[in-house]
Design an enzyme around this catalytic site. Structure first.
Site, mmCIF file in Angstrom:
data_model
loop_
_atom_site.group_PDB
_atom_site.id
_atom_site.type_symbol
_atom_site.label_atom_id
_atom_site.label_comp_id
_atom_site.label_asym_id
_atom_site.label_seq_id
_atom_site.Cartn_x
_atom_site.Cartn_y
_atom_site.Cartn_z
ATOM 1 N N ALA A 1 3.774 1.785 7.978
ATOM 2 C CA ALA A 1 4.605 0.683 8.470
ATOM 3 C C ALA A 1 3.895 -0.073 9.583
ATOM 4 O O ALA A 1 3.589 0.499 10.631
ATOM 5 C CB ALA A 1 5.934 1.235 8.987
ATOM 6 N N ILE B 1 0.845 -1.203 0.000
ATOM 7 C CA ILE B 1 0.000 0.000 0.000
ATOM 8 C C ILE B 1 0.880 1.253 0.000
ATOM 9 O O ILE B 1 0.628 2.209 -0.748
ATOM 10 C CB ILE B 1 -0.963 -0.027 1.202
ATOM 11 C CG1 ILE B 1 -1.896 -1.244 1.083
ATOM 12 C CG2 ILE B 1 -1.774 1.262 1.276
ATOM 13 C CD1 ILE B 1 -2.802 -1.476 2.284
ATOM 14 N N SER C 1 -7.941 0.274 10.661
ATOM 15 C CA SER C 1 -8.515 -0.900 10.006
ATOM 16 C C SER C 1 -9.962 -1.105 10.429
ATOM 17 O O SER C 1 -10.333 -0.830 11.580
ATOM 18 C CB SER C 1 -7.691 -2.121 10.415
ATOM 19 O OG SER C 1 -8.348 -3.297 10.035
ATOM 20 N N HIS D 1 -3.338 -13.199 2.277
ATOM 21 C CA HIS D 1 -4.546 -12.513 1.807
ATOM 22 C C HIS D 1 -5.225 -13.288 0.679
ATOM 23 O O HIS D 1 -4.558 -13.885 -0.167
ATOM 24 C CB HIS D 1 -4.207 -11.106 1.313
ATOM 25 C CG HIS D 1 -3.844 -10.178 2.428
ATOM 26 N ND1 HIS D 1 -2.687 -9.447 2.446
ATOM 27 C CD2 HIS D 1 -4.495 -9.880 3.571
ATOM 28 C CE1 HIS D 1 -2.647 -8.728 3.548
ATOM 29 N NE2 HIS D 1 -3.722 -8.986 4.259
ATOM 30 N N TYR E 1 -4.352 -8.058 16.039
ATOM 31 C CA TYR E 1 -4.088 -7.057 15.000
ATOM 32 C C TYR E 1 -5.066 -5.881 15.133
ATOM 33 O O TYR E 1 -4.660 -4.712 15.180
ATOM 34 C CB TYR E 1 -4.202 -7.686 13.604
ATOM 35 C CG TYR E 1 -4.237 -6.657 12.516
ATOM 36 C CD1 TYR E 1 -3.101 -5.931 12.202
ATOM 37 C CD2 TYR E 1 -5.419 -6.371 11.827
ATOM 38 C CE1 TYR E 1 -3.138 -4.935 11.226
ATOM 39 C CE2 TYR E 1 -5.468 -5.395 10.858
ATOM 40 C CZ TYR E 1 -4.320 -4.679 10.571
ATOM 41 O OH TYR E 1 -4.365 -3.695 9.603
ATOM 42 N N LYS F 1 -4.443 -1.724 16.251
ATOM 43 C CA LYS F 1 -4.886 -0.558 15.477
ATOM 44 C C LYS F 1 -5.789 0.336 16.323
ATOM 45 O O LYS F 1 -5.723 1.563 16.234
ATOM 46 C CB LYS F 1 -5.596 -1.007 14.198
ATOM 47 C CG LYS F 1 -4.659 -1.625 13.183
ATOM 48 C CD LYS F 1 -3.696 -0.580 12.629
ATOM 49 C CE LYS F 1 -2.664 -1.138 11.697
ATOM 50 N NZ LYS F 1 -1.726 -0.112 11.203
#
Ligand code: UFG
Length: 342
Positions: free
Chosen positions: A81, A12, A124, A203, A150, A154
């Protein structure tokens, strides 16, 4: 503007760098090259475009960060990052908190020290976890109860930024920020220069394309007993160029000291089975699949209500056709079957 892009050699981040250069900005990239590629930066001008510079270094290490922040007076940081695999985060939470939360903390410390006043943060939709009944499509006011480490890193990042911005406001040095809560980012740049090359890859879309290339035998469907129309997880697949559009709009429209959260997803949900069907149509390959158990940390259904980002940033996705989105990725994968090493 002078923009510091952390993680700018990644999937990204490199698309962001490409767009920022195209818009005339000067870009400095900090990336540890663990999941990023120097070749991605070369493809878009490293070594030939003097508005693009790069240092290899860790966002968790103050020495690397200080080196980066000393390069230019930055107008904005785009902080990409991070580690971003839901499943991996369940097995390696400490690694995830270190990369994602410590990394952000170090960036904010440097913003304070070097008086950088704008940040676009990659958050996210996994911060929402499994939204309560009646909250899908998901808007930005949906309660945030992440179901994976995860997602929690975030969410912790969002709180860290809010608290930091409040302290800067009190100190009379306003700090502006945008949290972009990404849905499922996929596709590759339409000029064919940049791709998606992760090791390991977990993914869905790249895995399907690797099956079509003959690099994997089949795709495993992670769970077929979810409370969704066909039993598989539903997600909102947004093209990487549209995601980067949202970053640029957020950076340009940010007002001193103000902050906002925006969901970035096109507003349509597709099941895992629908994504597999689309990849079969696009690649004209049978793509064998196998129905397996659920993967830890996955929410059943997540797709966006894009109303707020439309209204406040004027964002709307240019890529809305699923086959067309997957075709942009297939073009790069079929031209670069071994990724950036091709
Ligand atoms: N899936 C499979 N088989 C695979 C890979 C994935 O069935 O081999 C399923 C997953 O279980 C999930 C869906 O496909 O239901 C999408 O999975 P991805 O791994 O492609 O993406 P995630 O939804 O887990 O996570 C991605 C990003 C996160 C982001 C999240 C938002 O990695 O950074 O989208 O939903 F937060």
């Amino acid at each position: 503007m002078n923009v510091l892009v952390t993680g700018g050699a990644g999937y990204i981040g490199s698309h962001a760098v490409q767009r920022l250069l195209r818009d005339g900005h000067t870009v400095f990239v900090l990336d540890n090259l663990v999941r990023g590629h120097r070749k991605a930066l070369r493809a878009i001008g490293l070594g030939t475009n003097d508005r693009l510079r790069f240092i290899e270094g860790e966002v968790t290490k103050p020495t690397a960060i200080t080196r980066a922040f000393r390069q230019l007076p930055f107008d904005c940081v785009m902080h990409f990052a991070a580690l971003a695999y839901v499943g991996e985060s369940v097995d390696q939470p400490l690694r995830y908190y270190d990369a994602n939360t410590t990394g952000l903390l170090r960036i904010l410390q440097a913003c304070e020290k070097f008086n950088v006043r704008r940040l676009v943060f990659s958050s996210s939709c996994s911060t929402y976890g499994d939204p309560p009944e009646g909250r899908i499509p998901v808007d930005e006011d949906c309660p945030q109860h992440p179901v994976s480490p995860y997602g929690r890193t975030k969410l912790a990042g969002e709180w860290l930024i809010r608290d930091f911005a409040e302290s800067r406001r009190r100190a009379g040095k306003p700090f502006a920020y945008a949290f972009l809560r990404y849905f499922n980012v996929c596709g590759c740049d339409t000029t064919g220069l940049l791709g998606e090359d992760h090791e390991p890859e977990t993914h869905l879309v790249p895995i399907l394309l690797e099956v079509a290339l003959g690099k994997r035998e089949r795709v495993d469907i992670h769970g077929t007993d979810y409370p969704t129309p066909d039993g598989t997880c539903v997600r909102d697949y947004v093209h990487v160029e549209d995601l980067i559009d949202a970053h640029v709009l957020a950076m340009e429209k940010m007002r001193d000291g103000e902050g906002g959260a925006y969901n970035v997803g096109i507003g349509k949900g597709y099941s895992v089975r629908q994504i597999i069907e689309s990849a079969r149509r696009v690649t004209k390959h049978a793509i064998p699949s196998h129905e397996g158990p659920r993967r830890a940390g996955d929410a059943a259904m997540l797709y966006n209500n894009p109303e707020k980002i439309r209204r406040e940033l004027g964002w709307s996705p240019k890529h809305t056709d699923l086959d067309e989105i997957i075709a942009t990725a297939w073009r790069w994968f079929s031209a670069n079957p071994n990724g950036y090493e091709s």
